[in-house]
Write a protein that holds these residues in place. Sequence first.
Motif, PDB file in Angstrom:
ATOM      1  N   GLY A 289      39.442  36.384  42.423  1.00 16.79           N
ATOM      2  CA  GLY A 289      40.206  37.509  42.932  1.00 16.79           C
ATOM      3  C   GLY A 289      39.435  38.352  43.925  1.00 16.79           C
ATOM      4  O   GLY A 289      40.012  39.197  44.604  1.00 16.79           O
ATOM      5  N   VAL A 290      38.119  38.136  44.008  1.00 19.59           N
ATOM      6  CA  VAL A 290      37.274  38.839  44.972  1.00 19.59           C
ATOM      7  C   VAL A 290      36.732  37.849  46.005  1.00 19.59           C
ATOM      8  O   VAL A 290      36.873  38.045  47.206  1.00 19.59           O
ATOM      9  CB  VAL A 290      36.115  39.583  44.277  1.00 19.59           C
ATOM     10  CG1 VAL A 290      35.157  40.180  45.300  1.00 19.59           C
ATOM     11  CG2 VAL A 290      36.669  40.685  43.366  1.00 19.59           C
TER      12      VAL A 290
ATOM     13  N   ASP B  90      35.331  44.483  41.867  1.00 23.55           N
ATOM     14  CA  ASP B  90      36.161  43.649  40.991  1.00 23.55           C
ATOM     15  C   ASP B  90      37.622  43.881  41.341  1.00 23.55           C
ATOM     16  O   ASP B  90      37.997  44.951  41.832  1.00 23.55           O
ATOM     17  CB  ASP B  90      35.907  44.025  39.522  1.00 23.55           C
ATOM     18  CG  ASP B  90      36.303  42.916  38.554  1.00 23.55           C
ATOM     19  OD1 ASP B  90      37.501  42.582  38.497  1.00 23.55           O
ATOM     20  OD2 ASP B  90      35.433  42.401  37.842  1.00 23.55           O
ATOM     21  N   ASP B  91      38.463  42.873  41.082  1.00 26.18           N
ATOM     22  CA  ASP B  91      39.889  43.021  41.357  1.00 26.18           C
ATOM     23  C   ASP B  91      40.679  43.478  40.139  1.00 26.18           C
ATOM     24  O   ASP B  91      41.872  43.746  40.247  1.00 26.18           O
ATOM     25  CB  ASP B  91      40.472  41.705  41.882  1.00 26.18           C
ATOM     26  CG  ASP B  91      40.482  40.615  40.823  1.00 26.18           C
ATOM     27  OD1 ASP B  91      39.463  40.467  40.112  1.00 26.18           O
ATOM     28  OD2 ASP B  91      41.501  39.907  40.697  1.00 26.18           O
TER      29      ASP B  91
ATOM     30  N   TRP C 179      37.565  48.959  43.369  1.00 28.13           N
ATOM     31  CA  TRP C 179      38.664  48.084  42.960  1.00 28.13           C
ATOM     32  C   TRP C 179      39.203  47.388  44.219  1.00 28.13           C
ATOM     33  O   TRP C 179      39.755  48.036  45.106  1.00 28.13           O
ATOM     34  CB  TRP C 179      39.754  48.905  42.289  1.00 28.13           C
ATOM     35  CG  TRP C 179      40.979  48.130  41.920  1.00 28.13           C
ATOM     36  CD1 TRP C 179      41.080  46.788  41.695  1.00 28.13           C
ATOM     37  CD2 TRP C 179      42.304  48.663  41.731  1.00 28.13           C
ATOM     38  NE1 TRP C 179      42.368  46.437  41.369  1.00 28.13           N
ATOM     39  CE2 TRP C 179      43.142  47.561  41.384  1.00 28.13           C
ATOM     40  CE3 TRP C 179      42.850  49.932  41.801  1.00 28.13           C
ATOM     41  CZ2 TRP C 179      44.498  47.726  41.134  1.00 28.13           C
ATOM     42  CZ3 TRP C 179      44.204  50.096  41.546  1.00 28.13           C
ATOM     43  CH2 TRP C 179      45.009  49.000  41.211  1.00 28.13           C
ATOM     44  N   LEU C 180      38.992  46.085  44.302  1.00 25.68           N
ATOM     45  CA  LEU C 180      39.459  45.309  45.448  1.00 25.68           C
ATOM     46  C   LEU C 180      40.924  44.958  45.231  1.00 25.68           C
ATOM     47  O   LEU C 180      41.260  44.137  44.380  1.00 25.68           O
ATOM     48  CB  LEU C 180      38.624  44.035  45.615  1.00 25.68           C
ATOM     49  CG  LEU C 180      38.791  43.333  46.961  1.00 25.68           C
ATOM     50  CD1 LEU C 180      38.020  44.085  48.049  1.00 25.68           C
ATOM     51  CD2 LEU C 180      38.310  41.882  46.897  1.00 25.68           C
TER      52      LEU C 180
ATOM     53  N   GLN D   8      44.813  43.612  46.322  1.00 21.99           N
ATOM     54  CA  GLN D   8      45.301  42.369  46.920  1.00 21.99           C
ATOM     55  C   GLN D   8      45.300  42.461  48.441  1.00 21.99           C
ATOM     56  O   GLN D   8      45.663  43.496  49.018  1.00 21.99           O
ATOM     57  CB  GLN D   8      46.710  42.069  46.413  1.00 21.99           C
ATOM     58  CG  GLN D   8      47.211  40.683  46.777  1.00 21.99           C
ATOM     59  CD  GLN D   8      48.538  40.368  46.101  1.00 21.99           C
ATOM     60  OE1 GLN D   8      49.200  41.232  45.550  1.00 21.99           O
ATOM     61  NE2 GLN D   8      48.934  39.108  46.142  1.00 21.99           N
TER      62      GLN D   8
END
Length: 210
Positions: A17-18, A178-179, A196-197, A199
């Motif tokens: 997700g990252v 982190d996502d 917070w990464l 979308q």
Amino acid sequence: MKIELSRIDAIIFDLGGVLLNMDYSLTISAFEKLGLKNAVEVFSQKNQGGFFDDFETGKITAAQFRIEVRNLISKSVTDAQIDEAWNSMLLDFPINRLEFLMKLAKERRIFLLSNTNEIHMGWFKKYVNQLFGNNVFFDLFEVTYLSNEMGMRKPDVEIFDFVIDQNKLNPEQTLFIDDSPQHLVGAKKAGLQTHWLVQNQEIAELLQLN
């Protein structure tokens, strides 16, 4: 939005997700097609438990994980079908992210910290080695931390404290990306800077290199 790195000495990256593109809904759909009812309640990005957590902390093996999955499915399924469904969420790793990490590694200490498991890592290691060459990806990081090898997982503060202590990091000058927003909670308790990464946000656009 960009993060100014002048006061950041080290960066800890999540993997899925990252760096690696993922879609949790694909695994949920794949499990449901195998006959696992209410798969979304059993496993999701924000909420999972039971044997999934045990698998991510190495408390059970891949064989035991498959047995647990079969216990939730009414029909007979093979190991390959379970693995394929479980790995459905794992997508692609764009080359531009690897190129950015190569540049970043020359300027900052970088680490990898992932909640993962035996089946996912088997797929991922084969994938990146075929894509980039043997160990090209993993050699970029000073240390790679995998939950199933450590017996700890995010968001528990102990896993962040371990990484900080082992590498003598200054938490105030260390960024964790982190996502999954719930994972940032433990990181903040450990004193880390966090991001917070969301979308479609790219790390190369987020991090301002000199």
